[in-house]
Design an enzyme around this catalytic site. Structure first.
Site, PDB file in Angstrom:
ATOM      1  N   ASP A  60       0.882  -1.173   0.000  1.00 31.38           N
ATOM      2  CA  ASP A  60       0.000   0.000   0.000  1.00 31.38           C
ATOM      3  C   ASP A  60       0.913   1.215   0.000  1.00 31.38           C
ATOM      4  O   ASP A  60       1.632   1.462   0.980  1.00 31.38           O
ATOM      5  CB  ASP A  60      -0.895  -0.013   1.249  1.00 31.38           C
ATOM      6  CG  ASP A  60      -1.830   1.193   1.289  1.00 31.38           C
ATOM      7  OD1 ASP A  60      -1.539   2.217   0.627  1.00 31.38           O
ATOM      8  OD2 ASP A  60      -2.848   1.122   1.998  1.00 31.38           O
ATOM      9  N   SER A 135      -0.001  11.201 -16.534  1.00 38.86           N
ATOM     10  CA  SER A 135      -1.251  11.302 -17.309  1.00 38.86           C
ATOM     11  C   SER A 135      -1.145  12.552 -18.168  1.00 38.86           C
ATOM     12  O   SER A 135      -0.481  13.526 -17.767  1.00 38.86           O
ATOM     13  CB  SER A 135      -2.453  11.453 -16.364  1.00 38.86           C
ATOM     14  OG  SER A 135      -3.616  11.814 -17.088  1.00 38.86           O
ATOM     15  N   TYR A 148      -7.078  15.347  -8.990  1.00 43.00           N
ATOM     16  CA  TYR A 148      -6.311  14.431  -9.857  1.00 43.00           C
ATOM     17  C   TYR A 148      -5.321  15.151 -10.773  1.00 43.00           C
ATOM     18  O   TYR A 148      -4.130  14.805 -10.773  1.00 43.00           O
ATOM     19  CB  TYR A 148      -7.294  13.571 -10.663  1.00 43.00           C
ATOM     20  CG  TYR A 148      -6.628  12.529 -11.537  1.00 43.00           C
ATOM     21  CD1 TYR A 148      -6.187  11.309 -11.012  1.00 43.00           C
ATOM     22  CD2 TYR A 148      -6.451  12.750 -12.899  1.00 43.00           C
ATOM     23  CE1 TYR A 148      -5.578  10.356 -11.824  1.00 43.00           C
ATOM     24  CE2 TYR A 148      -5.843  11.807 -13.706  1.00 43.00           C
ATOM     25  CZ  TYR A 148      -5.417  10.608 -13.169  1.00 43.00           C
ATOM     26  OH  TYR A 148      -4.814   9.672 -13.965  1.00 43.00           O
ATOM     27  N   LYS A 152      -1.151  14.828 -10.619  1.00 44.08           N
ATOM     28  CA  LYS A 152      -0.331  14.350 -11.738  1.00 44.08           C
ATOM     29  C   LYS A 152       0.672  15.430 -12.183  1.00 44.08           C
ATOM     30  O   LYS A 152       1.779  15.107 -12.608  1.00 44.08           O
ATOM     31  CB  LYS A 152      -1.227  13.902 -12.897  1.00 44.08           C
ATOM     32  CG  LYS A 152      -2.043  12.654 -12.558  1.00 44.08           C
ATOM     33  CD  LYS A 152      -1.149  11.448 -12.283  1.00 44.08           C
ATOM     34  CE  LYS A 152      -1.932  10.155 -12.088  1.00 44.08           C
ATOM     35  NZ  LYS A 152      -1.070   8.963 -11.994  1.00 44.08           N
TER      36      LYS A 152
HETATM   37  N1  LIG Z   1      -7.116   4.790 -17.297  1.00 43.99           N
HETATM   38  C1  LIG Z   1      -6.736   5.954 -17.788  1.00 43.99           C
HETATM   39  O1  LIG Z   1      -7.405   6.514 -18.681  1.00 43.99           O
HETATM   40  C2  LIG Z   1      -5.469   6.620 -17.306  1.00 43.99           C
HETATM   41  C3  LIG Z   1      -5.004   7.734 -18.018  1.00 43.99           C
HETATM   42  C4  LIG Z   1      -3.849   8.370 -17.596  1.00 43.99           C
HETATM   43  C5  LIG Z   1      -3.158   7.887 -16.495  1.00 43.99           C
HETATM   44  N2  LIG Z   1      -3.624   6.802 -15.809  1.00 43.99           N
HETATM   45  C6  LIG Z   1      -2.852   6.342 -14.649  1.00 43.99           C
HETATM   46  O2  LIG Z   1      -2.505   4.974 -14.818  1.00 43.99           O
HETATM   47  C7  LIG Z   1      -2.331   4.376 -13.537  1.00 43.99           C
HETATM   48  C8  LIG Z   1      -3.152   3.100 -13.479  1.00 43.99           C
HETATM   49  O3  LIG Z   1      -4.516   3.478 -13.586  1.00 43.99           O
HETATM   50  P1  LIG Z   1      -5.661   2.516 -14.140  1.00 43.99           P
HETATM   51  O4  LIG Z   1      -6.379   3.246 -15.182  1.00 43.99           O
HETATM   52  O5  LIG Z   1      -5.123   1.175 -14.415  1.00 43.99           O
HETATM   53  O6  LIG Z   1      -6.604   2.532 -12.860  1.00 43.99           O
HETATM   54  P2  LIG Z   1      -7.366   1.407 -12.027  1.00 43.99           P
HETATM   55  O7  LIG Z   1      -7.852   0.346 -12.924  1.00 43.99           O
HETATM   56  O8  LIG Z   1      -8.307   2.168 -11.178  1.00 43.99           O
HETATM   57  O9  LIG Z   1      -6.186   0.792 -11.121  1.00 43.99           O
HETATM   58  C9  LIG Z   1      -5.553   1.564 -10.139  1.00 43.99           C
HETATM   59  C10 LIG Z   1      -4.576   0.652  -9.416  1.00 43.99           C
HETATM   60  O10 LIG Z   1      -3.898   1.415  -8.405  1.00 43.99           O
HETATM   61  C11 LIG Z   1      -4.015   0.694  -7.188  1.00 43.99           C
HETATM   62  N3  LIG Z   1      -3.937   1.539  -6.011  1.00 43.99           N
HETATM   63  C12 LIG Z   1      -4.717   2.585  -5.662  1.00 43.99           C
HETATM   64  N4  LIG Z   1      -4.336   3.073  -4.474  1.00 43.99           N
HETATM   65  C13 LIG Z   1      -3.288   2.325  -4.060  1.00 43.99           C
HETATM   66  C14 LIG Z   1      -2.485   2.324  -2.908  1.00 43.99           C
HETATM   67  N5  LIG Z   1      -2.674   3.202  -1.908  1.00 43.99           N
HETATM   68  N6  LIG Z   1      -1.480   1.424  -2.822  1.00 43.99           N
HETATM   69  C15 LIG Z   1      -1.273   0.528  -3.810  1.00 43.99           C
HETATM   70  N7  LIG Z   1      -2.029   0.449  -4.917  1.00 43.99           N
HETATM   71  C16 LIG Z   1      -3.026   1.345  -5.029  1.00 43.99           C
HETATM   72  C17 LIG Z   1      -5.361   0.006  -7.285  1.00 43.99           C
HETATM   73  O11 LIG Z   1      -5.465  -1.015  -6.303  1.00 43.99           O
HETATM   74  P3  LIG Z   1      -6.888  -1.447  -5.648  1.00 43.99           P
HETATM   75  O12 LIG Z   1      -7.458  -2.497  -6.556  1.00 43.99           O
HETATM   76  O13 LIG Z   1      -6.516  -1.947  -4.304  1.00 43.99           O
HETATM   77  O14 LIG Z   1      -7.747  -0.227  -5.608  1.00 43.99           O
HETATM   78  C18 LIG Z   1      -5.277  -0.506  -8.703  1.00 43.99           C
HETATM   79  O15 LIG Z   1      -4.475  -1.648  -8.790  1.00 43.99           O
HETATM   80  C19 LIG Z   1      -2.763   5.426 -12.505  1.00 43.99           C
HETATM   81  O16 LIG Z   1      -1.629   6.078 -11.986  1.00 43.99           O
HETATM   82  C20 LIG Z   1      -3.587   6.398 -13.341  1.00 43.99           C
HETATM   83  O17 LIG Z   1      -3.616   7.681 -12.780  1.00 43.99           O
HETATM   84  C21 LIG Z   1      -4.763   6.160 -16.187  1.00 43.99           C
END
Ligand SMILES: NC(=O)c1ccc[n+]([C@@H]2O[C@H](COP(=O)([O-])OP(=O)(O)OC[C@H]3O[C@@H](n4cnc5c(N)ncnc54)[C@H](OP(=O)(O)O)[C@@H]3O)[C@@H](O)[C@H]2O)c1
Length: 250
Positions: A60, A135, A148, A152
């Protein structure tokens, strides 16, 4: 850095982009992938893909004890991917300040905490790389996206600030700026922002592969999908236009 034989740590590896990164690193020949998750019980499907090479890791990123203990459990890491992140929608002037704190505490301070714990690990192992998943949202504010974009933007500044300190220690630092990627996080934002439906969504697999290609090509700024590439290009040419695009989302 070559991924072949690297020992990788991916934070937030149980779903979304993190889960796809685990698969992509294995396909590219990583020796081992430590799959970090705050609840290791959620990693069963990920580790089942290759139980020999994938090690579930309780991590975490907001919990200092958890981070310290992860660095002791995974002392062989050469490539750290700071992927874990959270998103809470809302308007900064009205929303619960605790939600803003959670986002900053995770996306910025949590990432810094992991970096501070693992930079000495990577250094002891002869150097390697750090990848921070930021992002395109870092390039402007969006009124309904709460803390958010600021988290970022702060992570972007952090990434740039640590790069010169880590270079002499043999650690390359990569910034990744994804556009919309088809994950739970995007669905959360899209539910609140109907205009998001207009944007193409990259797949997690394509984004994961593009991140790895960027690391292997030693690209400092990685735009891992076509939308991100296009916005990044526009940002270099006309930052004000990008500010308008991001604020106009809602
Ligand atoms: N999807 C998009 O469009 C997008 C675009 C730009 C950037 N991003 C970035 O890409 C990254 C991954 O995002 P995603 O889209 O794959 O989101 P997601 O499906 O919501 O996954 C987020 C991940 O982060 C984990 N997490 C959250 N808080 C945490 C903590 N305190 N300690 C450890 N793990 C934690 C979550 O674990 P839990 O399952 O325990 O919650 C999950 O595994 C993020 O940094 C996000 O900001 C995403």
């Amino acid at each position: 850095m070559r991924v072949q034989n690297a020992v990788v740590l991916v934070t937030g590896a149980n779903r979304g982009i993190g889960s796809a990164l685990v698969t992509a690193f294995l396909e590219r020949g990583a020796a081992r992938v430590h799959a970090g998750a705050r609840d290791p019980g959620t990693l069963a499907a990920v580790t089942a893909r290759d139980p020999e090479r994938i090690r579930p890791l309780a991590l975490d990123i907001t919990d200092p004890t958890s981070v310290t203990s992860a660095a002791l459990t995974a002392p062989d890491v050469t490539l750290l991917v700071n992927n874990a992140g959270v998103h809470v929608m809302g308007h900064l002037l009205e929303m619960d300040l605790r939600d803003v704190e959670t986002v900053m505490n995770t996306n910025w301070l949590g990432t810094l905490r992991v970096l501070r714990a693992f930079a000495p690990v990577v250094e002891r192992n002869g150097g390697g790389a750090v990848v921070n998943v930021i992002s395109v949202g870092a390039f402007g504010g969006t009124p309904s996206m709460g803390g958010y974009p600021a988290s970022k933007a702060a992570l972007n500044a952090l990434t740039q600030a640590v790069r010169p300190d880590l270079a002499p220690r043999g650690i390359a630092v990569h910034a990744v700026y994804p556009g919309p990627v088809d994950t739970d996080m995007l669905r959360l934002a899209a539910n609140a922002l109907p205009r998001m439906a207009e944007f193409p969504r990259a797949t997690t697999a394509d984004v994961a592969r593009a991140i790895i290609e960027g690391v292997e090509a030693d690209t400092q700024e990685i735009f891992p999908d076509p939308f991100a590439e296009q916005l990044g290009e526009e940002w270099r040419r006309d930052p004000k236009a990008v500010e308008r695009r991001l604020t106009d989302l809602a």
